[in-house]
Design a protein around this motif. Structure first.
Motif, PDB file in Angstrom:
ATOM      1  N   PRO A 117     -18.957  36.985 -29.789  1.00 54.31           N
ATOM      2  CA  PRO A 117     -19.914  36.337 -28.885  1.00 54.31           C
ATOM      3  C   PRO A 117     -19.354  36.046 -27.493  1.00 54.31           C
ATOM      4  CG  PRO A 117     -20.023  35.352 -31.075  1.00 54.31           C
ATOM      5  CD  PRO A 117     -18.843  36.274 -31.075  1.00 54.31           C
ATOM      6  N   ASN A 118     -18.053  35.803 -27.378  1.00 46.08           N
ATOM      7  CA  ASN A 118     -17.426  35.473 -26.086  1.00 46.08           C
ATOM      8  C   ASN A 118     -18.037  34.226 -25.454  1.00 46.08           C
ATOM      9  OD1 ASN A 118     -15.777  37.679 -26.375  1.00 46.08           O
ATOM     10  ND2 ASN A 118     -16.443  38.747 -24.534  1.00 46.08           N
ATOM     11  N   ARG A 119     -18.277  33.210 -26.296  1.00 46.00           N
ATOM     12  CA  ARG A 119     -18.870  31.962 -25.808  1.00 46.00           C
ATOM     13  C   ARG A 119     -17.863  30.819 -25.786  1.00 46.00           C
ATOM     14  NH1 ARG A 119     -22.332  32.997 -22.548  1.00 46.00           N
ATOM     15  NH2 ARG A 119     -20.736  34.600 -22.400  1.00 46.00           N
ATOM     16  N   SER A 120     -17.003  30.727 -26.795  1.00 47.41           N
ATOM     17  CA  SER A 120     -15.965  29.695 -26.845  1.00 47.41           C
ATOM     18  C   SER A 120     -14.923  30.161 -27.839  1.00 47.41           C
ATOM     19  CB  SER A 120     -16.532  28.339 -27.265  1.00 47.41           C
ATOM     20  OG  SER A 120     -16.910  28.352 -28.629  1.00 47.41           O
TER      21      SER A 120
ATOM     22  N   GLY B  95      -2.773  24.014 -30.481  1.00 47.44           N
ATOM     23  CA  GLY B  95      -3.002  22.984 -29.479  1.00 47.44           C
ATOM     24  C   GLY B  95      -2.982  23.482 -28.051  1.00 47.44           C
ATOM     25  N   GLU B  96      -2.761  24.782 -27.856  1.00 46.75           N
ATOM     26  CA  GLU B  96      -2.668  25.363 -26.516  1.00 46.75           C
ATOM     27  C   GLU B  96      -3.956  26.095 -26.165  1.00 46.75           C
ATOM     28  OE1 GLU B  96       0.995  27.630 -24.442  1.00 46.75           O
ATOM     29  OE2 GLU B  96       0.080  28.737 -26.090  1.00 46.75           O
ATOM     30  N   SER B  97      -4.327  26.063 -24.888  1.00 44.09           N
ATOM     31  CA  SER B  97      -5.500  26.798 -24.426  1.00 44.09           C
ATOM     32  C   SER B  97      -5.077  28.047 -23.665  1.00 44.09           C
ATOM     33  CB  SER B  97      -6.354  25.915 -23.507  1.00 44.09           C
ATOM     34  OG  SER B  97      -5.681  25.686 -22.275  1.00 44.09           O
ATOM     35  N   LEU B  98      -6.033  28.927 -23.446  1.00 47.11           N
ATOM     36  CA  LEU B  98      -5.774  30.115 -22.623  1.00 47.11           C
ATOM     37  C   LEU B  98      -5.298  29.712 -21.235  1.00 47.11           C
ATOM     38  CD1 LEU B  98      -8.844  32.444 -23.299  1.00 47.11           C
ATOM     39  CD2 LEU B  98      -6.483  32.901 -23.911  1.00 47.11           C
ATOM     40  N   GLY B  99      -5.980  28.735 -20.651  1.00 43.64           N
ATOM     41  CA  GLY B  99      -5.610  28.302 -19.312  1.00 43.64           C
ATOM     42  C   GLY B  99      -4.189  27.771 -19.251  1.00 43.64           C
ATOM     43  N   GLU B 100      -3.768  27.051 -20.288  1.00 44.84           N
ATOM     44  CA  GLU B 100      -2.413  26.494 -20.311  1.00 44.84           C
ATOM     45  C   GLU B 100      -1.363  27.590 -20.439  1.00 44.84           C
ATOM     46  OE1 GLU B 100      -3.364  22.112 -22.275  1.00 44.84           O
ATOM     47  OE2 GLU B 100      -2.975  23.844 -23.569  1.00 44.84           O
ATOM     48  N   LEU B 101      -1.587  28.545 -21.344  1.00 41.41           N
ATOM     49  CA  LEU B 101      -0.617  29.631 -21.503  1.00 41.41           C
ATOM     50  C   LEU B 101      -0.531  30.460 -20.228  1.00 41.41           C
ATOM     51  CD1 LEU B 101       1.318  31.456 -23.014  1.00 41.41           C
ATOM     52  CD2 LEU B 101      -0.645  32.573 -24.110  1.00 41.41           C
ATOM     53  N   GLN B 102      -1.674  30.826 -19.688  1.00 41.08           N
ATOM     54  CA  GLN B 102      -1.680  31.667 -18.498  1.00 41.08           C
ATOM     55  C   GLN B 102      -1.086  30.931 -17.293  1.00 41.08           C
ATOM     56  OE1 GLN B 102      -4.645  35.051 -18.161  1.00 41.08           O
ATOM     57  NE2 GLN B 102      -5.623  33.426 -17.014  1.00 41.08           N
ATOM     58  N   GLY B 103      -1.277  29.626 -17.245  1.00 45.23           N
ATOM     59  CA  GLY B 103      -0.803  28.840 -16.118  1.00 45.23           C
ATOM     60  C   GLY B 103       0.707  28.740 -16.016  1.00 45.23           C
TER      61      GLY B 103
ATOM     62  N   LEU C 280     -17.263  36.472 -20.446  1.00 42.01           N
ATOM     63  CA  LEU C 280     -16.644  35.413 -21.238  1.00 42.01           C
ATOM     64  C   LEU C 280     -17.066  34.074 -20.650  1.00 42.01           C
ATOM     65  CD1 LEU C 280     -14.546  34.744 -23.492  1.00 42.01           C
ATOM     66  CD2 LEU C 280     -12.839  34.618 -21.665  1.00 42.01           C
ATOM     67  N   ALA C 281     -17.573  33.181 -21.496  1.00 41.78           N
ATOM     68  CA  ALA C 281     -17.924  31.844 -21.012  1.00 41.78           C
ATOM     69  C   ALA C 281     -16.656  31.086 -20.635  1.00 41.78           C
ATOM     70  CB  ALA C 281     -18.703  31.090 -22.076  1.00 41.78           C
ATOM     71  N   ALA C 282     -16.738  30.330 -19.558  1.00 42.50           N
ATOM     72  CA  ALA C 282     -15.570  29.590 -19.070  1.00 42.50           C
ATOM     73  C   ALA C 282     -15.019  28.637 -20.124  1.00 42.50           C
ATOM     74  CB  ALA C 282     -15.949  28.832 -17.801  1.00 42.50           C
ATOM     75  N   GLN C 283     -15.873  28.169 -21.028  1.00 41.63           N
ATOM     76  CA  GLN C 283     -15.429  27.260 -22.083  1.00 41.63           C
ATOM     77  C   GLN C 283     -14.272  27.849 -22.888  1.00 41.63           C
ATOM     78  OE1 GLN C 283     -16.403  24.069 -22.788  1.00 41.63           O
ATOM     79  NE2 GLN C 283     -14.781  24.072 -24.321  1.00 41.63           N
ATOM     80  N   ALA C 284     -14.257  29.177 -23.016  1.00 48.01           N
ATOM     81  CA  ALA C 284     -13.216  29.823 -23.819  1.00 48.01           C
ATOM     82  C   ALA C 284     -11.824  29.606 -23.232  1.00 48.01           C
ATOM     83  CB  ALA C 284     -13.505  31.315 -23.936  1.00 48.01           C
ATOM     84  N   PHE C 285     -11.738  29.412 -21.914  1.00 49.59           N
ATOM     85  CA  PHE C 285     -10.431  29.180 -21.289  1.00 49.59           C
ATOM     86  C   PHE C 285      -9.914  27.767 -21.563  1.00 49.59           C
ATOM     87  CE2 PHE C 285     -12.305  32.539 -18.669  1.00 49.59           C
ATOM     88  CZ  PHE C 285     -11.256  33.427 -18.562  1.00 49.59           C
ATOM     89  N   ALA C 286     -10.823  26.850 -21.868  1.00 46.20           N
ATOM     90  CA  ALA C 286     -10.453  25.439 -22.012  1.00 46.20           C
ATOM     91  C   ALA C 286     -10.195  25.023 -23.452  1.00 46.20           C
ATOM     92  CB  ALA C 286     -11.558  24.559 -21.415  1.00 46.20           C
TER      93      ALA C 286
ATOM     94  N   PRO D  59     -30.493  20.164 -24.248  1.00 47.83           N
ATOM     95  CA  PRO D  59     -30.549  19.405 -22.984  1.00 47.83           C
ATOM     96  C   PRO D  59     -29.210  19.308 -22.258  1.00 47.83           C
ATOM     97  CG  PRO D  59     -30.343  17.896 -24.811  1.00 47.83           C
ATOM     98  CD  PRO D  59     -30.350  19.286 -25.411  1.00 47.83           C
ATOM     99  N   VAL D  60     -28.274  20.206 -22.561  1.00 51.31           N
ATOM    100  CA  VAL D  60     -26.907  20.034 -22.038  1.00 51.31           C
ATOM    101  C   VAL D  60     -26.666  20.777 -20.734  1.00 51.31           C
ATOM    102  CG1 VAL D  60     -25.788  19.454 -24.216  1.00 51.31           C
ATOM    103  CG2 VAL D  60     -26.185  21.861 -23.634  1.00 51.31           C
ATOM    104  N   GLY D  61     -27.673  21.367 -20.147  1.00 54.42           N
ATOM    105  CA  GLY D  61     -27.518  21.965 -18.814  1.00 54.42           C
ATOM    106  C   GLY D  61     -27.113  23.418 -18.847  1.00 54.42           C
ATOM    107  N   THR D  62     -26.130  23.767 -18.019  1.00 55.48           N
ATOM    108  CA  THR D  62     -25.746  25.169 -17.877  1.00 55.48           C
ATOM    109  C   THR D  62     -24.274  25.367 -18.198  1.00 55.48           C
ATOM    110  OG1 THR D  62     -25.206  24.865 -15.538  1.00 55.48           O
ATOM    111  CG2 THR D  62     -27.461  25.562 -16.063  1.00 55.48           C
ATOM    112  N   GLY D  63     -23.970  26.602 -18.572  1.00 53.53           N
ATOM    113  CA  GLY D  63     -22.595  27.027 -18.732  1.00 53.53           C
ATOM    114  C   GLY D  63     -22.242  27.982 -17.609  1.00 53.53           C
ATOM    115  N   THR D  64     -21.021  28.509 -17.661  1.00 53.60           N
ATOM    116  CA  THR D  64     -20.565  29.448 -16.644  1.00 53.60           C
ATOM    117  C   THR D  64     -20.025  30.699 -17.307  1.00 53.60           C
ATOM    118  OG1 THR D  64     -19.951  27.647 -15.153  1.00 53.60           O
ATOM    119  CG2 THR D  64     -19.003  29.807 -14.696  1.00 53.60           C
ATOM    120  N   ASP D  65     -20.604  31.832 -16.929  1.00 51.68           N
ATOM    121  CA  ASP D  65     -20.096  33.125 -17.370  1.00 51.68           C
ATOM    122  C   ASP D  65     -19.057  33.629 -16.381  1.00 51.68           C
ATOM    123  OD1 ASP D  65     -21.068  33.918 -19.808  1.00 51.68           O
ATOM    124  OD2 ASP D  65     -22.861  34.895 -19.007  1.00 51.68           O
ATOM    125  N   VAL D  66     -17.995  34.229 -16.903  1.00 50.65           N
ATOM    126  CA  VAL D  66     -16.947  34.803 -16.074  1.00 50.65           C
ATOM    127  C   VAL D  66     -16.934  36.311 -16.310  1.00 50.65           C
ATOM    128  CG1 VAL D  66     -14.503  34.748 -15.466  1.00 50.65           C
ATOM    129  CG2 VAL D  66     -15.610  32.692 -16.374  1.00 50.65           C
TER     130      VAL D  66
END
Length: 241
Positions: free
Chosen positions: A42-45, A99-107, A165-171, A128-135
């Protein structure tokens, strides 16, 4: 001494791609008498994607060799804890620590050329949670960054048919690291402009993986499919006795 049944090879694609990125690998595996499953991620999270792939794996009778390309490496790091997974194979991928995220490893490392070519697009979320961000990747930058050694006509098709890929996946932080308990192999794409090869090396070395380096772009499955198949076969031979 009897041998275990041949495993099913489950091929997990990464971000900005789909299962067709394994188009050169699948027929080679089938020709070797292996069953293959190449699901759509799915590439959502990271949490949700890993849960989905784990559900696919659980429904396969017998052992599984779980292969992950790029972001798919992070997915198999979590989904690979399923009982019937006998080996993990990472292709130019992220091998996260628990416990590590993609953003942390890449950073930890300098950005690749990909960072300056990303496009961020809002999309509606359910409820009702608004919008996400696609990358995604700028289409004109996709061929040189993602697949410089793949036929240009094919990469132009891939560029306009990306699976964002949804930005959530990086976090998301990985709730588990399957490489701690499962034998693992890693392929470093040494000419990768999408994921810094040092990110790949670091993750693989930290995990104590059996590692090979291939002079390839990020889409090693299309540019060097035989090398990919050889590594998968190595994992099968080492874990099927």
């Amino acid at each position: 001494m009897s041998r275990s049944p041949k495993p099913t090879v489950v091929l997990v694609h990464g971000a900005f791609a789909d299962a067709s990125s394994y188009a050169q690998v699948i027929p080679r595996l089938i020709a070797r008498g292996l069953d293959v499953v190449a699901p759509a991620v799915p590439n959502r999270s990271l949490i949700g994607d890993a849960a989905y792939i784990a559900s696919v794996v659980r429904q396969i009778p017998g052992p599984v060799v779980l292969v992950g390309h790029s972001y798919g490496g992070a997915v198999i790091t979590v989904a690979g804890t399923e009982d019937n997974v006998q080996a993990l194979v990472y292709l130019a991928g992220y091998a996260l620590e628990k416990g590590e995220s993609l953003g942390e490893l890449q950073g930890r490392f300098p950005d690749s050329d990909l960072a300056a070519a990303l496009v961020y697009t809002p999309f509606p979320l359910e409820g009702p949670v608004g919008t996400g961000t696609d990358v995604s990747v700028q289409p004109d930058k996709f061929p040189p960054i993602f697949a410089a050694d793949v036929d240009r006509r094919l990469t132009e098709v891939l560029a306009v048919s990306q699976r964002p890929l949804a930005a959530q996946a990086f976090a998301d932080s990985a709730p588990a690291a399957a490489w701690k308990t499962k034998p693992s192999w890693g392929l470093v794409a040494s000419s990768d402009h999408t994921i810094n090869p040092d990110v790949q090396r670091y993750g693989y070395q930290r995990a104590g993986m059996t590692t090979v380096e291939v002079d390839s772009s990020h889409l090693v499955m299309l540019s060097r499919p035989e090398s990919v198949v050889e590594l998968i076969e190595d994992a099968i031979r080492a874990t099927s006795a």
